[in-house]
Write a protein that holds these residues in place. Sequence first.
Motif, PDB file in Angstrom:
ATOM      1  N   SER A 257       1.955   0.674  -9.000  1.00 14.20           N
ATOM      2  CA  SER A 257       0.931   1.167  -9.909  1.00 14.20           C
ATOM      3  C   SER A 257      -0.431   0.766  -9.363  1.00 14.20           C
ATOM      4  CB  SER A 257       1.128   0.599 -11.315  1.00 14.20           C
ATOM      5  OG  SER A 257       1.028  -0.809 -11.301  1.00 14.20           O
ATOM      6  N   GLY A 258      -1.476   1.377  -9.927  1.00 17.67           N
ATOM      7  CA  GLY A 258      -2.826   0.962  -9.597  1.00 17.67           C
ATOM      8  C   GLY A 258      -3.605   1.878  -8.675  1.00 17.67           C
ATOM      9  N   GLY A 259      -2.961   2.916  -8.170  1.00 14.49           N
ATOM     10  CA  GLY A 259      -3.679   3.834  -7.298  1.00 14.49           C
ATOM     11  C   GLY A 259      -4.683   4.661  -8.077  1.00 14.49           C
ATOM     12  N   GLY A 260      -5.492   5.403  -7.333  1.00 10.21           N
ATOM     13  CA  GLY A 260      -6.471   6.259  -7.990  1.00 10.21           C
ATOM     14  C   GLY A 260      -7.471   6.833  -7.016  1.00 10.21           C
ATOM     15  N   LEU A 261      -8.475   7.494  -7.571  1.00 12.05           N
ATOM     16  CA  LEU A 261      -9.556   8.098  -6.794  1.00 12.05           C
ATOM     17  C   LEU A 261     -10.803   7.238  -6.963  1.00 12.05           C
ATOM     18  CD1 LEU A 261     -10.934  10.415  -5.235  1.00 12.05           C
ATOM     19  CD2 LEU A 261     -11.256  11.570  -7.439  1.00 12.05           C
TER      20      LEU A 261
ATOM     21  N   LEU B  84      -9.779  -1.484  -5.435  1.00 11.18           N
ATOM     22  CA  LEU B  84      -8.598  -1.178  -6.229  1.00 11.18           C
ATOM     23  C   LEU B  84      -7.609  -2.316  -6.061  1.00 11.18           C
ATOM     24  CD1 LEU B  84      -7.677   2.592  -5.541  1.00 11.18           C
ATOM     25  CD2 LEU B  84      -8.359   1.605  -7.734  1.00 11.18           C
ATOM     26  N   ARG B  85      -6.779  -2.524  -7.084  1.00 12.90           N
ATOM     27  CA  ARG B  85      -5.680  -3.468  -6.954  1.00 12.90           C
ATOM     28  C   ARG B  85      -4.377  -2.744  -7.252  1.00 12.90           C
ATOM     29  NH1 ARG B  85      -3.992  -9.160  -9.892  1.00 12.90           N
ATOM     30  NH2 ARG B  85      -3.477  -7.792 -11.641  1.00 12.90           N
TER      31      ARG B  85
ATOM     32  N   ARG C  95     -10.595  -7.200   4.323  1.00 13.31           N
ATOM     33  CA  ARG C  95     -10.866  -6.311   3.185  1.00 13.31           C
ATOM     34  C   ARG C  95      -9.729  -6.302   2.160  1.00 13.31           C
ATOM     35  NH1 ARG C  95     -11.238  -0.966   3.867  1.00 13.31           N
ATOM     36  NH2 ARG C  95      -9.842  -0.887   5.660  1.00 13.31           N
ATOM     37  N   PHE C  96      -8.492  -6.407   2.630  1.00 10.86           N
ATOM     38  CA  PHE C  96      -7.323  -6.364   1.753  1.00 10.86           C
ATOM     39  C   PHE C  96      -6.712  -7.766   1.657  1.00 10.86           C
ATOM     40  CE2 PHE C  96      -5.917  -1.651   2.458  1.00 10.86           C
ATOM     41  CZ  PHE C  96      -7.205  -1.229   2.169  1.00 10.86           C
ATOM     42  N   THR C  97      -6.136  -8.052   0.498  1.00 12.33           N
ATOM     43  CA  THR C  97      -5.436  -9.310   0.292  1.00 12.33           C
ATOM     44  C   THR C  97      -4.115  -9.040  -0.411  1.00 12.33           C
ATOM     45  OG1 THR C  97      -7.528 -10.521   0.083  1.00 12.33           O
ATOM     46  CG2 THR C  97      -5.527 -11.606  -0.716  1.00 12.33           C
ATOM     47  N   ILE C  98      -3.033  -9.501   0.194  1.00  7.97           N
ATOM     48  CA  ILE C  98      -1.715  -9.388  -0.430  1.00  7.97           C
ATOM     49  C   ILE C  98      -1.400 -10.715  -1.113  1.00  7.97           C
ATOM     50  CG2 ILE C  98      -0.479 -10.088   1.663  1.00  7.97           C
ATOM     51  CD1 ILE C  98       1.745  -8.089   0.848  1.00  7.97           C
TER      52      ILE C  98
ATOM     53  N   LEU D   4      -1.722  -5.870  -4.014  1.00  8.71           N
ATOM     54  CA  LEU D   4      -2.571  -5.604  -2.862  1.00  8.71           C
ATOM     55  C   LEU D   4      -3.973  -5.354  -3.381  1.00  8.71           C
ATOM     56  CD1 LEU D   4      -2.562  -5.289   0.243  1.00  8.71           C
ATOM     57  CD2 LEU D   4      -2.452  -2.814  -0.139  1.00  8.71           C
ATOM     58  N   GLN D   5      -4.834  -6.340  -3.201  1.00  2.00           N
ATOM     59  CA  GLN D   5      -6.241  -6.201  -3.569  1.00  2.00           C
ATOM     60  C   GLN D   5      -6.965  -5.539  -2.419  1.00  2.00           C
ATOM     61  OE1 GLN D   5      -7.936  -7.041  -6.513  1.00  2.00           O
ATOM     62  NE2 GLN D   5      -9.649  -5.973  -5.541  1.00  2.00           N
ATOM     63  N   MET D   6      -7.578  -4.415  -2.699  1.00  3.84           N
ATOM     64  CA  MET D   6      -8.245  -3.640  -1.654  1.00  3.84           C
ATOM     65  C   MET D   6      -9.737  -3.555  -1.978  1.00  3.84           C
ATOM     66  SD  MET D   6      -5.444  -0.608  -1.101  1.00  3.84           S
ATOM     67  CE  MET D   6      -5.791   0.137  -2.678  1.00  3.84           C
ATOM     68  N   ASN D   7     -10.557  -4.159  -1.140  1.00  2.00           N
ATOM     69  CA  ASN D   7     -12.007  -4.149  -1.307  1.00  2.00           C
ATOM     70  C   ASN D   7     -12.657  -3.341  -0.192  1.00  2.00           C
ATOM     71  OD1 ASN D   7     -11.675  -5.900  -3.499  1.00  2.00           O
ATOM     72  ND2 ASN D   7     -11.890  -7.712  -2.203  1.00  2.00           N
TER      73      ASN D   7
END
Length: 124
Positions: A7-11, A18-19, A67-70, A81-84
Motif C-alpha cells: 500500500s501507499g503508492g500514488g501520483l 511517499l511511504r 533518498r530511500f530508506t527501508i 519503504l520511505q521514498m524522499n
Amino acid sequence: QVQLVESGGGLVQAGDSLRLACAASGRTFKNYAMGWFRQAPGKEREFVATINGGGGTTYYTDSVKGRFTISRDNTRNTVYLQMNSLKPEDTALYYCALGRYYYIGTSMPEYGYWGQGTQVTVSS
C-alpha cells in the motif's frame, strides 16, 4: 499461505515523498529478509532495497541511496519503504518480496513470495 499486501503508492510531483508499506502473513516474519523491487513500463523488474530479518542490515541500489530508506516492524509484520526526493525516473510498479533466507538479497531468485505491486508515478 503467504500473503504480501502493498500500500501507499500514488501520483506525486518531483521532489515529493511517499511511504510504501507491505504487510506480510503466513510466515514467521522476523526470520526472513524483505525486499523492494520495481518495474517500469517496458523494462525488467529491478532491485531497489533489502533488509535482513532482524532489521539491522540494509542495502540499496545506487540510484536510490540517500533518498530511500527501508525499515521493518517485526511486531506488525510490516516492511516500509520511505521514498524522499522522488524523481520521474522512480515511476514504476513497486513490489515487496519475502526472502528465502534471513540475510539480505539483491536478486529475484533470493525471494520466494511477491506482492501484487503498488503504482508510484512521479510527475515532473
